[in-house]
Write a protein that holds these residues in place. Structure first.
Motif, PDB file in Angstrom:
ATOM      1  N   VAL A  78       0.858  -1.187   0.000  1.00  0.00           N
ATOM      2  CA  VAL A  78       0.000   0.000   0.000  1.00  0.00           C
ATOM      3  C   VAL A  78       0.892   1.235   0.000  1.00  0.00           C
ATOM      4  O   VAL A  78       2.027   1.205   0.490  1.00  0.00           O
ATOM      5  CB  VAL A  78      -0.944   0.033   1.220  1.00  0.00           C
ATOM      6  CG1 VAL A  78      -1.948  -1.098   1.149  1.00  0.00           C
ATOM      7  CG2 VAL A  78      -0.166  -0.012   2.528  1.00  0.00           C
ATOM      8  N   PHE A  79       0.340   2.322  -0.563  1.00  0.00           N
ATOM      9  CA  PHE A  79       1.074   3.581  -0.606  1.00  0.00           C
ATOM     10  C   PHE A  79       0.526   4.500   0.477  1.00  0.00           C
ATOM     11  O   PHE A  79      -0.687   4.690   0.597  1.00  0.00           O
ATOM     12  CB  PHE A  79       0.936   4.240  -1.975  1.00  0.00           C
ATOM     13  CG  PHE A  79       1.625   5.572  -2.061  1.00  0.00           C
ATOM     14  CD1 PHE A  79       3.008   5.649  -2.157  1.00  0.00           C
ATOM     15  CD2 PHE A  79       0.889   6.745  -2.011  1.00  0.00           C
ATOM     16  CE1 PHE A  79       3.644   6.891  -2.217  1.00  0.00           C
ATOM     17  CE2 PHE A  79       1.513   7.977  -2.070  1.00  0.00           C
ATOM     18  CZ  PHE A  79       2.901   8.050  -2.178  1.00  0.00           C
ATOM     19  N   VAL A  80       1.425   5.074   1.275  1.00  0.00           N
ATOM     20  CA  VAL A  80       1.023   5.898   2.429  1.00  0.00           C
ATOM     21  C   VAL A  80       1.597   7.303   2.297  1.00  0.00           C
ATOM     22  O   VAL A  80       2.740   7.480   1.852  1.00  0.00           O
ATOM     23  CB  VAL A  80       1.533   5.263   3.746  1.00  0.00           C
ATOM     24  CG1 VAL A  80       1.197   6.161   4.940  1.00  0.00           C
ATOM     25  CG2 VAL A  80       0.942   3.882   3.934  1.00  0.00           C
ATOM     26  N   GLN A  81       0.796   8.291   2.684  1.00  0.00           N
ATOM     27  CA  GLN A  81       1.274   9.672   2.757  1.00  0.00           C
ATOM     28  C   GLN A  81       0.873  10.248   4.111  1.00  0.00           C
ATOM     29  O   GLN A  81      -0.310  10.438   4.387  1.00  0.00           O
ATOM     30  CB  GLN A  81       0.706  10.533   1.630  1.00  0.00           C
ATOM     31  CG  GLN A  81       1.259  11.962   1.642  1.00  0.00           C
ATOM     32  CD  GLN A  81       1.006  12.679   0.335  1.00  0.00           C
ATOM     33  OE1 GLN A  81       0.792  12.057  -0.698  1.00  0.00           O
ATOM     34  NE2 GLN A  81       1.054  13.996   0.364  1.00  0.00           N
ATOM     35  N   VAL A  82       1.855  10.497   4.968  1.00  0.00           N
ATOM     36  CA  VAL A  82       1.604  11.074   6.291  1.00  0.00           C
ATOM     37  C   VAL A  82       1.813  12.585   6.202  1.00  0.00           C
ATOM     38  O   VAL A  82       2.904  13.052   5.870  1.00  0.00           O
ATOM     39  CB  VAL A  82       2.554  10.463   7.348  1.00  0.00           C
ATOM     40  CG1 VAL A  82       2.384  11.171   8.684  1.00  0.00           C
ATOM     41  CG2 VAL A  82       2.298   8.976   7.494  1.00  0.00           C
ATOM     42  N   GLU A  83       0.745  13.330   6.502  1.00  0.00           N
ATOM     43  CA  GLU A  83       0.819  14.792   6.480  1.00  0.00           C
ATOM     44  C   GLU A  83       1.300  15.275   7.840  1.00  0.00           C
ATOM     45  O   GLU A  83       0.615  15.132   8.849  1.00  0.00           O
ATOM     46  CB  GLU A  83      -0.558  15.390   6.163  1.00  0.00           C
ATOM     47  CG  GLU A  83      -1.107  15.012   4.799  1.00  0.00           C
ATOM     48  CD  GLU A  83      -0.291  15.592   3.654  1.00  0.00           C
ATOM     49  OE1 GLU A  83       0.538  16.490   3.918  1.00  0.00           O
ATOM     50  OE2 GLU A  83      -0.465  15.144   2.519  1.00  0.00           O
ATOM     51  N   LEU A  84       2.485  15.876   7.867  1.00  0.00           N
ATOM     52  CA  LEU A  84       3.075  16.280   9.142  1.00  0.00           C
ATOM     53  C   LEU A  84       2.419  17.538   9.713  1.00  0.00           C
ATOM     54  O   LEU A  84       2.410  17.743  10.928  1.00  0.00           O
ATOM     55  CB  LEU A  84       4.576  16.503   8.969  1.00  0.00           C
ATOM     56  CG  LEU A  84       5.372  15.249   8.572  1.00  0.00           C
ATOM     57  CD1 LEU A  84       6.838  15.604   8.339  1.00  0.00           C
ATOM     58  CD2 LEU A  84       5.260  14.164   9.636  1.00  0.00           C
ATOM     59  N   ASN A  85       1.882  18.385   8.857  1.00  0.00           N
ATOM     60  CA  ASN A  85       1.258  19.610   9.341  1.00  0.00           C
ATOM     61  C   ASN A  85      -0.158  19.385   9.855  1.00  0.00           C
ATOM     62  O   ASN A  85      -0.661  20.150  10.680  1.00  0.00           O
ATOM     63  CB  ASN A  85       1.245  20.668   8.234  1.00  0.00           C
ATOM     64  CG  ASN A  85       2.642  21.189   7.937  1.00  0.00           C
ATOM     65  OD1 ASN A  85       3.349  21.623   8.840  1.00  0.00           O
ATOM     66  ND2 ASN A  85       3.053  21.122   6.684  1.00  0.00           N
ATOM     67  N   PHE A  86      -0.817  18.353   9.355  1.00  0.00           N
ATOM     68  CA  PHE A  86      -2.177  18.044   9.809  1.00  0.00           C
ATOM     69  C   PHE A  86      -2.376  16.546   9.677  1.00  0.00           C
ATOM     70  O   PHE A  86      -2.850  16.056   8.657  1.00  0.00           O
ATOM     71  CB  PHE A  86      -3.205  18.822   8.987  1.00  0.00           C
ATOM     72  CG  PHE A  86      -4.552  18.886   9.636  1.00  0.00           C
ATOM     73  CD1 PHE A  86      -4.702  19.388  10.922  1.00  0.00           C
ATOM     74  CD2 PHE A  86      -5.672  18.445   8.963  1.00  0.00           C
ATOM     75  CE1 PHE A  86      -5.940  19.445  11.526  1.00  0.00           C
ATOM     76  CE2 PHE A  86      -6.930  18.495   9.558  1.00  0.00           C
ATOM     77  CZ  PHE A  86      -7.060  18.997  10.842  1.00  0.00           C
ATOM     78  N   PHE A  87      -1.990  15.822  10.723  1.00  0.00           N
ATOM     79  CA  PHE A  87      -1.923  14.367  10.684  1.00  0.00           C
ATOM     80  C   PHE A  87      -3.247  13.724  10.280  1.00  0.00           C
ATOM     81  O   PHE A  87      -3.269  12.693   9.603  1.00  0.00           O
ATOM     82  CB  PHE A  87      -1.491  13.846  12.069  1.00  0.00           C
ATOM     83  CG  PHE A  87      -1.301  12.360  12.128  1.00  0.00           C
ATOM     84  CD1 PHE A  87      -0.182  11.761  11.554  1.00  0.00           C
ATOM     85  CD2 PHE A  87      -2.242  11.544  12.744  1.00  0.00           C
ATOM     86  CE1 PHE A  87       0.003  10.381  11.613  1.00  0.00           C
ATOM     87  CE2 PHE A  87      -2.073  10.172  12.807  1.00  0.00           C
ATOM     88  CZ  PHE A  87      -0.945   9.592  12.238  1.00  0.00           C
ATOM     89  N   GLN A  88      -4.388  14.353  10.677  1.00  0.00           N
ATOM     90  CA  GLN A  88      -5.697  13.752  10.387  1.00  0.00           C
ATOM     91  C   GLN A  88      -5.974  13.591   8.904  1.00  0.00           C
ATOM     92  O   GLN A  88      -6.803  12.778   8.504  1.00  0.00           O
ATOM     93  CB  GLN A  88      -6.824  14.582  11.013  1.00  0.00           C
ATOM     94  CG  GLN A  88      -6.835  14.565  12.539  1.00  0.00           C
ATOM     95  CD  GLN A  88      -6.076  15.731  13.131  1.00  0.00           C
ATOM     96  OE1 GLN A  88      -5.018  16.107  12.624  1.00  0.00           O
ATOM     97  NE2 GLN A  88      -6.600  16.314  14.195  1.00  0.00           N
ATOM     98  N   PRO A 121      -8.121  -0.063   1.991  1.00  0.00           N
ATOM     99  CA  PRO A 121      -9.568   0.223   2.049  1.00  0.00           C
ATOM    100  C   PRO A 121     -10.035   0.888   3.340  1.00  0.00           C
ATOM    101  O   PRO A 121     -11.162   1.386   3.393  1.00  0.00           O
ATOM    102  CB  PRO A 121     -10.219  -1.163   1.915  1.00  0.00           C
ATOM    103  CG  PRO A 121      -9.139  -2.086   1.446  1.00  0.00           C
ATOM    104  CD  PRO A 121      -7.861  -1.513   1.944  1.00  0.00           C
ATOM    105  N   ALA A 122      -9.219   0.906   4.389  1.00  0.00           N
ATOM    106  CA  ALA A 122      -9.660   1.421   5.686  1.00  0.00           C
ATOM    107  C   ALA A 122      -9.949   2.920   5.610  1.00  0.00           C
ATOM    108  O   ALA A 122      -9.296   3.655   4.862  1.00  0.00           O
ATOM    109  CB  ALA A 122      -8.602   1.143   6.748  1.00  0.00           C
ATOM    110  N   ASP A 123     -10.923   3.357   6.407  1.00  0.00           N
ATOM    111  CA  ASP A 123     -11.245   4.784   6.502  1.00  0.00           C
ATOM    112  C   ASP A 123     -10.387   5.440   7.574  1.00  0.00           C
ATOM    113  O   ASP A 123     -10.084   4.846   8.597  1.00  0.00           O
ATOM    114  CB  ASP A 123     -12.730   4.977   6.867  1.00  0.00           C
ATOM    115  CG  ASP A 123     -13.656   4.527   5.747  1.00  0.00           C
ATOM    116  OD1 ASP A 123     -13.266   4.666   4.582  1.00  0.00           O
ATOM    117  OD2 ASP A 123     -14.767   4.039   6.062  1.00  0.00           O
ATOM    118  N   GLY A 124     -10.029   6.707   7.343  1.00  0.00           N
ATOM    119  CA  GLY A 124      -9.303   7.466   8.353  1.00  0.00           C
ATOM    120  C   GLY A 124      -7.898   6.958   8.591  1.00  0.00           C
ATOM    121  O   GLY A 124      -7.239   6.413   7.701  1.00  0.00           O
ATOM    122  N   ILE A 125      -7.429   7.129   9.827  1.00  0.00           N
ATOM    123  CA  ILE A 125      -6.074   6.719  10.198  1.00  0.00           C
ATOM    124  C   ILE A 125      -6.028   5.195  10.312  1.00  0.00           C
ATOM    125  O   ILE A 125      -6.793   4.594  11.054  1.00  0.00           O
ATOM    126  CB  ILE A 125      -5.663   7.361  11.540  1.00  0.00           C
ATOM    127  CG1 ILE A 125      -5.796   8.887  11.473  1.00  0.00           C
ATOM    128  CG2 ILE A 125      -4.234   6.964  11.901  1.00  0.00           C
ATOM    129  CD1 ILE A 125      -4.993   9.529  10.377  1.00  0.00           C
TER     130      ILE A 125
END
Length: 540
Positions: free
Chosen positions: A66-76, A83-87
């Protein structure tokens, strides 16, 4: 191990603090999420890590990559291709990988879990036996000042006994505090109810002050202990009702008089939970402080504060007291000076009129409320809030319109609340046999024919078949626009029903003209034409 740019170190540390607040170790789904993310990270499944544009991207080799992108300025707002929703666990694993470049993951996890250990310690206070809680106090004799001092001492020793409490500790500490409060209550049942009532009001105010002094944000309160305030309001209402079953002893007068003087602060304090503070104030003045001269004195007290026009809470309290004193013109004059944000309380007052069946008094306030409907609806944050408000408003206003025979007004209200009042308005138009308006409403909402019950279609075919024509046309076009076999077949079924309707109306030539134009317009849609042939609308 990828090299982390220096500029990202502070960002990752700030994100770690955000994640600690966002995920709660005491909430089982969050605990499992961190546990699974930690396992993925420790198994070395986070690969191809890159730092760019304020985010961390990675590929996580889970069951499937899976490809992941973690936003450091706004983690949410972080995202993952799973397929999972949210975090999800992959986002947490990538965050932990990034944090490992600036600190110890084991230390972060241990620190994150600390609140759970603290909660267990706080819970021990609640396990004390009643006889231990009573030591040094005994059953308290009826004395207002003594009661309040006891509440104060208990609250300070338990809620602040270990220093400024964290938001997540408040519920456990408060449970211990209420156990002590109840254990110290008078034995006599009537005095016990009054004691608990005064204790509730004191506790509500002290919780407000504690949240302000501790610097808890609205988010902290909502996430961790806002429910305590709702429960206190509900419990207060129950206690008032219990006390109201019988005439109150004269000995209660001094206590209730002292209490009424103490609750004005609910409107004055510039703290959080404004709606809940006003709600408790209204409940007390409606159900407990019933003496006319008390209400007049309170009204004068609020007026002398000189902030009625500048304070929302004081203004609502001022209106409420005027209504209790049946000074409707004064109340209405202040209401009309407000913006649409007064709507929730205006609706509560309308509910009161309805429960009293005082339709004459209710009328002018209904007229004022209607003017606020649309602006307030547009101010709400999401469709759920809009639907809830619409259901509540239509339930209250329908009774008034029915009792006063103002059906025209009810329709006006439903139109103001569209599209959230669709169900109520659709039913109203159908019952009133306003079929043309009913048809226009269906077209406005955009429902296709499959959304309309078969019974209604059959009845309309008998009563006024012409109103179904535009609905069939709209539904047919929507199905064709979807460009797949299933919808083409549905379009053909509806075309055949449309043909029958035109024939019944002796307008078959109009259908033939429409159908010829439709075939010309869709000549490149070979699959649709094939379905028309199968349905014997056209011949090969």
């Amino acid at each position: 191990m990828s090299h982390i740019p220096e500029v990202y170190k502070e960002l990752i540390e700030a994100t770690a603090a955000d994640v600690s607040k966002l995920l709660s170790p005491g909430y089982e789904p969050d605990a499992k999420l961190v546990q699974k993310g930690l396992l993925i990270y420790r198994q070395g499944l986070v690969t191809k890590v890159r730092y760019e544009d304020g985010s961390v991207t990675s590929t996580v080799q889970d069951v499937s990559p899976v490809f992941v992108q973690v936003e450091l300025n706004f983690f949410q707002t972080s995202s993952c291709s799973c397929p999972a929703d949210g975090i999800c666990r992959h986002i947490v694993a990538t965050f932990l990988y990034a944090f490992s470049q600036v600190g110890s993951v084991a230390d972060w996890v241990e620190e994150w879990r600390t609140p759970l250990h603290e909660k267990k310690t706080a819970q021990q206070l609640g396990l004390m036996k009643a006889k231990d809680l009573m030591k040094g106090s005994g059953s308290i004799k009826p004395d207002y000042d003594h009661w309040v001092q006891t509440f104060q001492n208990s609250f300070q020793s338990i809620m602040n006994g270990q220093g400024t409490p964290k938001p997540y500790l408040i519920p456990e500490l408060y449970q211990a505090y209420t156990r002590r409060l109840r254990a110290s209550a008078p034995v006599e049942q009537e005095w016990k109810q009054l004691y608990l009532l005064i204790g509730n009001i004191f506790s509500f105010r002290q919780l407000l002050n504690l949240s302000q002094q501790s610097g808890h944000s609205s988010y902290d309160i909502e996430r961790n202990y806002q429910q305590l305030f709702f429960s206190l309001i509900d419990e207060t209402e129950v206690l008032i009702n219990r006390l109201s079953v019988h005439a109150l002893p004269f000995a209660f007068d001094e206590f209730i008089a002292r209490l009424k003087d103490d609750v004005t602060d609910l409107l004055i304090d510039e703290v959080a939970l404004e709606f809940e503070r006003i709600q408790l104030y209204q409940l007390l003045w409606s159900s407990l402080f019933k003496k006319k001269h008390w209400r007049e004195e309170e009204l004068e007290k609020l007026a002398n504060l000189g902030k009625i026009n500048g304070s929302y809470a004081l203004s609502i309290g001022f209106i409420h007291l005027n209504l209790l004193l049946k000074r409707d013109e004064k109340a209405l004059a202040i209401i009309t000076q407000h913006e649409a944000d007064i709507s929730p309380f205006l609706l509560i007052w309308l509910e009161d009129f309805k429960s009293q069946r005082d339709w004459k008094r209710m009328g002018p306030f209904v007229e004022a409320f209607i003017g606020y409907l649309r602006p307030y609806l547009l101010s709400l944050p999401n469709s759920y809030a809009c639907f809830d408000f619409t259901r509540y408003a239509t339930r209250v206003l329908q009774s008034y319109c029915s009792e006063t025979n103002r059906i025209d007004l009810y329709e006006k209200i439903l139109m103001q609340l569209l599209p959230y009042s669709y169900r109520e308005y659709e039913q109203y138009l159908y019952i009133e046999k306003q079929y043309e308006k009913w048809s226009d409403l269906q077209a406005y909402i955009g429902y296709d024919m499959t959304s309309i019950s078969t019974d209604k279609i059959k009845e309309l075919q008998k009563e006024d078949p012409a109103v179904l024509l535009p609905l069939y046309h709209q539904s047919i076009q929507k199905n064709i626009d979807l460009k797949n076999r299933g919808n083409y077949r549905q379009a053909v079924r509806e075309l055949k029903k449309l043909r029958t309707l035109y024939k019944k109306l002796k307008r078959q030539d109009e259908f033939e003209q429409f159908f010829d134009l439709l075939l010309e317009r869709t000549k490149r849609l070979r699959a649709f034409h094939e379905e028309c042939q199968r349905g014997k609308l056209i011949h090969a």
